[in-house]
Structures are given as structure tokens and as C-alpha cells.
Design an enzyme around this catalytic site. Structure first.
Site, PDB file in Angstrom:
ATOM      1  N   GLU A  73      90.075 -75.431-122.870  1.00 32.18           N
ATOM      2  CA  GLU A  73      90.761 -75.875-124.077  1.00 32.18           C
ATOM      3  C   GLU A  73      91.186 -74.684-124.919  1.00 32.18           C
ATOM      4  O   GLU A  73      90.561 -73.627-124.895  1.00 32.18           O
ATOM      5  CB  GLU A  73      89.859 -76.808-124.877  1.00 32.18           C
ATOM      6  CG  GLU A  73      88.558 -76.177-125.338  1.00 32.18           C
ATOM      7  CD  GLU A  73      87.657 -77.203-126.023  1.00 32.18           C
ATOM      8  OE1 GLU A  73      87.060 -78.035-125.318  1.00 32.18           O
ATOM      9  OE2 GLU A  73      87.558 -77.162-127.255  1.00 32.18           O
ATOM     10  N   CYS A 102      93.896 -69.824-130.491  1.00 30.98           N
ATOM     11  CA  CYS A 102      92.482 -69.578-130.200  1.00 30.98           C
ATOM     12  C   CYS A 102      92.282 -69.841-128.712  1.00 30.98           C
ATOM     13  O   CYS A 102      92.525 -70.948-128.243  1.00 30.98           O
ATOM     14  CB  CYS A 102      91.624 -70.516-131.041  1.00 30.98           C
ATOM     15  SG  CYS A 102      89.871 -70.455-130.609  1.00 30.98           S
ATOM     16  N   CYS A 115      79.781 -71.722-120.861  1.00 31.83           N
ATOM     17  CA  CYS A 115      79.203 -70.523-121.481  1.00 31.83           C
ATOM     18  C   CYS A 115      77.710 -70.511-121.174  1.00 31.83           C
ATOM     19  O   CYS A 115      77.095 -71.564-121.050  1.00 31.83           O
ATOM     20  CB  CYS A 115      79.410 -70.597-122.994  1.00 31.83           C
ATOM     21  SG  CYS A 115      78.790 -69.162-123.910  1.00 31.83           S
ATOM     22  N   CYS A 135      73.799 -71.313-127.424  1.00 28.92           N
ATOM     23  CA  CYS A 135      73.638 -71.552-128.866  1.00 28.92           C
ATOM     24  C   CYS A 135      73.468 -73.063-129.105  1.00 28.92           C
ATOM     25  O   CYS A 135      74.215 -73.863-128.557  1.00 28.92           O
ATOM     26  CB  CYS A 135      74.852 -71.029-129.635  1.00 28.92           C
ATOM     27  SG  CYS A 135      75.097 -69.257-129.431  1.00 28.92           S
ATOM     28  N   CYS A 165      76.416 -75.477-130.347  1.00 30.51           N
ATOM     29  CA  CYS A 165      77.740 -75.331-129.738  1.00 30.51           C
ATOM     30  C   CYS A 165      77.932 -76.238-128.531  1.00 30.51           C
ATOM     31  O   CYS A 165      77.092 -76.275-127.629  1.00 30.51           O
ATOM     32  CB  CYS A 165      77.943 -73.873-129.325  1.00 30.51           C
ATOM     33  SG  CYS A 165      79.569 -73.562-128.612  1.00 30.51           S
ATOM     34  N   SER A 223      85.446 -62.663-130.957  1.00 28.66           N
ATOM     35  CA  SER A 223      84.195 -63.157-131.525  1.00 28.66           C
ATOM     36  C   SER A 223      83.081 -63.141-130.487  1.00 28.66           C
ATOM     37  O   SER A 223      83.261 -63.599-129.367  1.00 28.66           O
ATOM     38  CB  SER A 223      84.420 -64.587-132.031  1.00 28.66           C
ATOM     39  OG  SER A 223      83.236 -65.115-132.574  1.00 28.66           O
ATOM     40  N   ASN A 241      80.434 -77.737-137.611  1.00 27.25           N
ATOM     41  CA  ASN A 241      81.000 -78.971-137.075  1.00 27.25           C
ATOM     42  C   ASN A 241      79.871 -79.718-136.403  1.00 27.25           C
ATOM     43  O   ASN A 241      79.264 -79.214-135.467  1.00 27.25           O
ATOM     44  CB  ASN A 241      82.073 -78.649-136.035  1.00 27.25           C
ATOM     45  CG  ASN A 241      83.386 -78.314-136.696  1.00 27.25           C
ATOM     46  OD1 ASN A 241      83.962 -79.125-137.404  1.00 27.25           O
ATOM     47  ND2 ASN A 241      83.838 -77.091-136.490  1.00 27.25           N
ATOM     48  N   CYS A 272      85.194 -75.712-130.716  1.00 29.96           N
ATOM     49  CA  CYS A 272      84.245 -75.191-129.739  1.00 29.96           C
ATOM     50  C   CYS A 272      83.745 -76.132-128.653  1.00 29.96           C
ATOM     51  O   CYS A 272      82.609 -76.560-128.664  1.00 29.96           O
ATOM     52  CB  CYS A 272      83.019 -74.649-130.461  1.00 29.96           C
ATOM     53  SG  CYS A 272      83.439 -73.774-131.917  1.00 29.96           S
TER      54      CYS A 272
HETATM   55  N1  SAH Z   1      80.843 -66.797-127.805  1.00 27.98           N
HETATM   56  C1  SAH Z   1      81.579 -66.293-128.916  1.00 27.98           C
HETATM   57  C2  SAH Z   1      82.909 -66.981-129.143  1.00 27.98           C
HETATM   58  C3  SAH Z   1      82.979 -68.455-128.975  1.00 27.98           C
HETATM   59  S1  SAH Z   1      82.234 -69.451-130.214  1.00 27.98           S
HETATM   60  C4  SAH Z   1      80.729 -66.324-130.174  1.00 27.98           C
HETATM   61  O1  SAH Z   1      79.592 -66.764-130.111  1.00 27.98           O
HETATM   62  O2  SAH Z   1      81.175 -65.841-131.197  1.00 27.98           O
HETATM   63  C5  SAH Z   1      83.264 -69.215-131.611  1.00 27.98           C
HETATM   64  C6  SAH Z   1      82.574 -69.422-132.942  1.00 27.98           C
HETATM   65  O3  SAH Z   1      82.346 -70.824-133.196  1.00 27.98           O
HETATM   66  C7  SAH Z   1      81.229 -68.761-133.049  1.00 27.98           C
HETATM   67  O4  SAH Z   1      81.056 -68.201-134.310  1.00 27.98           O
HETATM   68  C8  SAH Z   1      80.304 -69.926-132.863  1.00 27.98           C
HETATM   69  O5  SAH Z   1      79.027 -69.628-133.334  1.00 27.98           O
HETATM   70  C9  SAH Z   1      81.028 -71.004-133.621  1.00 27.98           C
HETATM   71  N2  SAH Z   1      80.597 -72.364-133.350  1.00 27.98           N
HETATM   72  C10 SAH Z   1      80.188 -72.908-132.191  1.00 27.98           C
HETATM   73  N3  SAH Z   1      79.868 -74.203-132.350  1.00 27.98           N
HETATM   74  C11 SAH Z   1      80.090 -74.501-133.636  1.00 27.98           C
HETATM   75  C12 SAH Z   1      79.946 -75.671-134.416  1.00 27.98           C
HETATM   76  N4  SAH Z   1      79.493 -76.803-133.893  1.00 27.98           N
HETATM   77  N5  SAH Z   1      80.277 -75.588-135.725  1.00 27.98           N
HETATM   78  C13 SAH Z   1      80.743 -74.429-136.260  1.00 27.98           C
HETATM   79  N6  SAH Z   1      80.893 -73.301-135.584  1.00 27.98           N
HETATM   80  C14 SAH Z   1      80.561 -73.323-134.286  1.00 27.98           C
END
Ligand code: SAH
Length: 347
Positions: free
Chosen positions: A94, A107, A114, A118, A121, A193, A292, A335
Site C-alpha cells: 500500500e 508515502c 515488517c 511494534c 502497528c 522513517s 491511529n 500503516c
Molecule cells: N518502520 C519505520 C517506518 C514505517 S512506520 C518506522 O518505524 O518509523 C511509519 C510511522 O508510523 C512510524 O513512526 C510508526 O511508529 C507510525 N505508526 C505505526 N502504526 C501507527 C499507528 N497505529 N498510529 C500512529 N502511528 C503509527
């Protein structure tokens, strides 16, 4: 002869080398590169100034990078468009198009899935499927530019995947998209990022790109970070900040720290104070993100008034802090939500 992942992943030097091996003139390499990365053509036969037999030889060494538009979701609230693309092996990725005052932004994803894990995410819920090739990263931008019919000026490598876990593709992507004979996007208009892969941050610093590095910090200390980001077990908060300091010294670029506010977990006054203490010596900017909420997890977003209080504490400590505007909320533009939603509908 050496095989390449796909044609769009080849650097200008790679193409030059192949032209040499094929006994072709070296200026052909530049022509081919321009067809691919400036004109963003969708079929090799459109290279009408390249001899047919050369095209044929080339495509045998490096297959065409195919990504195909699968679905498109347009936000009713703003100009955000979310795209799903199918790759040649049928995996789905996506990407998002956003219209900002400073330019048209795409983006892009860097991996299918991944492995960073986290907790908040959606991209990581089923682990890593595979890395994207540089060509697949570039094609996301080219396809979206074609679809919207306007020049893309800004890129954020912030979609699904961890770009520094796919360093080769990420750096080839940056080199190609910023090439003066390609789309010629300014390095300053690219944000990468990362969740904080310390070793790779040092490597990236040495490359001295003028891109913006964004670090997904999301916590003021190891204790909280470990609760939401497994990478915190590998690299401590202190090690991460040390790498960031090195990055700033080497590139003279300001780092962005992303901080998703999660109610009750990392959004208290004491957290803002602790974060201020840890960041106040750094050339940085903090971007507060209302989290989110995803179906699979129970994290809740902080209220806007609370976010503003958090912001003002950081600002009082001299740290420039913004609260990210939410775009495309009605189309799950966050994400990995969309791909996940799509895949589960097909089951
Ligand atoms: N792996 C990289 C880039 C992809 S995630 C990273 O960790 O930065 C892009 C951004 O979206 C990151 O800051 C991540 O922490 C954030 N993110 C992921 N899930 C999210 C969510 N549910 N709400 C808000 N931000 C989120």
C-alpha cells in the site's frame, strides 16, 4: 552475464556496465535510465531510440519491474488517496498520496510486512514477507505520479516496512529518485522513517544524504519503549540518542522524532518533562502523532487538548514541536491498515 532483480533497480553504473558487456555505446545507458526514471515508461518497447536487439538483451538480464494498481481509495474529507498495488509475485503493498501546501507527497512502503513488531502497528502483525526491490519502491512513486497527473515533489519512506532493514533498496531508491537525469527530487524533500536501527543510522550518516531522518521514538525512556517497541530490547534509548547525535554532527541535518501519543502510557506531563530533558541538546523537531487506533490492539489516542499540553511542555524547553494533522482517516490511511483490511476480506 549477471542477472539483476529488475530493470528499474539498476543504477546508471549498472546499466553502463551491461552496455559495455553487450558491446553497445556507453551513452545508451543514460538514454535507458531516462526512459525508466524520467519518462517512467511502462513498457520496454517505448524506448524507441534503443536498438531492438539491445532492448531484448537487456530484458533478459533484468526483468521489467511490474507493479499493478489493484485498488484506489479516495478520501471524501481531503485530497488523500490510498493505493493498493500487486507485485509480480502477487504480494500486495500500500502507498498513500497526500496533498500538502509544500507539495504533492507520496508515502511509500519499503517491505511487504515488517519484522520490527511494534505493538501499535498493523504492518507488522504477520511479520516480514520480503524486502521490496529498489525498482518496486520507485514504481510506487511513478505509478502514483501517472495516476494523479501532477508532479510528485516530496517522498516519505514511512509506509509498511522498516527501510533501514532493507538498506540496499532504500539507498538505491534515494540515489535514483534524486538523480538529475531521473525525477530529480531534492534530497531535502525526502524523509526516511526508522524505528531506530542504530548500526544502520551510523551507516546512513556516513553517506551524508541531505534527507530528513525521522526516528519513531514514541517513549521518553527504555521502560516505556520496551512495552511497545521490541527494538528497544536490542538498542537502548541512550544508544539511539548517541547515534542520532552522530547523525546530526555528520549531516548537519535536523532530526525529526515521531511520538505517537497513547493514552495513559506515554502522554503524561512527567513524560513530556523527561522527553524534554533527553532531547533538549539535540538539533531536532518533535512530531506528535495522535495514534491511529487499530482493531487488533487496545491502545487509545490522547485527546487533542492533552496533546497540546504535551506540546507546550516541549516547546517551553525550546524543542520545536508540531501535532500531525490527520489525513485520510476515513480510508484507513495508516500503516498497514488498508492492506490488512483487504487481505482479510479475501479470506
Ligand atoms: N518502520 C519505520 C517506518 C514505517 S512506520 C518506522 O518505524 O518509523 C511509519 C510511522 O508510523 C512510524 O513512526 C510508526 O511508529 C507510525 N505508526 C505505526 N502504526 C501507527 C499507528 N497505529 N498510529 C500512529 N502511528 C503509527
Amino acid at each position: 552475464m549477471k542477472q539483476y532483480q529488475d530493470l528499474q533497480s539498476m543504477s546508471l553504473a549498472d546499466i553502463e556496465q551491461v552496455m559495455l558487456q553487450l558491446g553497445e555505446k556507453s551513452y545508451r545507458a543514460k538514454q535507458i535510465f531516462q526512459w525508466l526514471h524520467k519518462h517512467c515508461i511502462d513498457h520496454i518497447d517505448k524506448m524507441n531510440n534503443i536498438p531492438k536487439h539491445t532492448r531484448k538483451q537487456l530484458i533478459e538480464i533484468a526483468p521489467w519491474c511490474k507493479i499493478q494498481l489493484l485498488k484506489k481509495y479516495k478520501s471524501q474529507k481531503d485530497d488523500t488517496i490510498k493505493y493498493l498495488f500487486t507485485l509480480s509475485d502477487h504480494n500486495i503493498i500500500e502507498c498513500v498520496f497526500m496533498k500538502y501546501r509544500h507539495g504533492n507527497t507520496v508515502c511509500i512502503s519499503s517491505q511487504v510486512g515488517c519484522r520490527m513488531g511494534c505493538h501499535f502497528c498493523a504492518s507488522t502483525l504477520e511479520g516480514l514477507v520480503r524486502h521490496l526491490t529498489p525498482g518496486e519502491m520507485l514504481s510506487q512513486v511513478y505509478e502514483i505520479q501517472k495516476d494523479v497527473g501532477e508532479r510528485i515533489s516530496n517522498i516519505v519512506i514511512m509506509g509498511s516496512g522498516e527501510p533501514l532493514d532493507n538498506m540496499m533498496s532504500a539507498t538505491t531508491f534515494i540515489d535514483t529518485i534524486t538523480s538529475p537525469i531521473g525525477l530529480n527530487i531534492s534530497q531535502r524533500n525526502i524523509t526516511l522513517s526508522t524505528c531506530g536501527l542504530v548500526q544502520q543510522i551510523y551507516q546512513l550518516a556516513k553517506l551524508q544524504y541531505q534527507i530528513t531522518l525521522a526516528i519513531s521514538l514514541h517513549a521518553p525512556n527504555d521502560d516505556i519503549r520496551k512495552q511497545i517497541m521490541p527494538i528497544a530490547y536490542k538498542y537502548s534509548f541512550e544508544e539511539l540518542i548517541k547515534a542520532c547525535t552522530y547523525y546530526i554532527q555528520h549531516t548537519k541535518r535536523r532530526i525529526t522524532f515521531e511520538y505517537a501519543l497513547i493514552e495513559g502510557l506515554n502522554d503524561q506531563v512527567r513524560h513530556a518533562k523527561e522527553l524534554s530533558q533527553k532531547l533538549k541538546e539535540l538539533l531536532c523537531h518533535v512530531n506528535l502523532i495522535p495514534i491511529n487506533e487499530i482493531e487488533e490492539r487496545s491502545y487509545e489516542s490522547t485527546s487533542l487538548s492533552h496533546a497540546k499540553q504535551f506540546q507546550s511542555i516541549l516547546q517551553r524547553n525550546g524543542i520545536p514541536t508540531t501535532i500531525r494533522r490527520k489525513l485520510g482517516e476515513d480510508i484507513e490511511a495508516a500503516c498497514g491498515q488498508l492492506r490488512r483490511g483487504y487481505l482479510s476480506q479475501q479470506e
